[in-house]
Design an enzyme around this catalytic site. Sequence first.
Site: not given
Ligand code: PGA
Length: 248
Positions: A11, A13, A95, A97, A167, A173, A211
């Site tokens: 992803n 983003k 997601h 976000e 997640e 992140g 992460s």
């Molecule tokens: P990250 O994001 O690996 O940067 O923690 C994962 C995600 O949001 O799918």
Amino acid sequence: MFTRKEFFGGNWKMNKSFAEGKQFFTTSKNLNWNPNKETALFPPLHILIPLHYQFKDSFNLGSQNFYFEDNGAFTGEVSALMLKNEAIQYSIVGHSERRQIFKESDELINKKVTRGLNLNLKIIFCLGETLEQREKNKHFDIIKSQLNLGLKDVVLKHSEQIIIAYEPIWAIGTGKIATPEQAQEMHHYIRKELNKMALPSNEIRIIYGGSVKPENIKLIMKNEDIDGALVGGASLKPESFNRIVNYE
Ligand code: PGA
């Protein structure tokens, strides 16, 4: 017995220009990708379609989001049908976000999942709890509710049409990863809930996100209910995404 094919999603983003996207796939072509694993990359929308046209013979590309209506006065949105018409086969839905920053409700997410599945898109359906919810010991209830509302009345044509991405929001992140025990415990719980919802729980892939890095993927994948990963930051570089996919 049914073997679940491992799935790894990258992803991106809101990152990368078209030139950077092309560079990623050009470099990726020279790397070894295990053909027994399913992978898909999710670039931001402005570069998804041109990258898909250029690299679709070698890589699966998908969208990070879509709207459930097919077309009309919905400024700023792109529909599942529009993606399908360009032969895009994958999309992330729900997601954290999107849920947190763009206030997407479970009801809206359910409409997206339903439309996407009707069009035979493969849906990566995301869910996860906040740190506060976990500390208050509400994480199982939250996940149960996100599952039941998000997948309400969903009918699958086949079990590989949907992939559940657990997640935990506190791990996205942040560099702070759920322990393998915490992840396995929740994945097992999700599988039991899917079964209660009369979905083919032993066949549906449940992947972990938050992460994930080349350094920690092996430990995560040791757990029997974890079938892959949704990777953010570590999917921006072909070498690190490749090391995650080929973790063995
Ligand atoms: P990250 O994001 O690996 O940067 O923690 C994962 C995600 O949001 O799918």
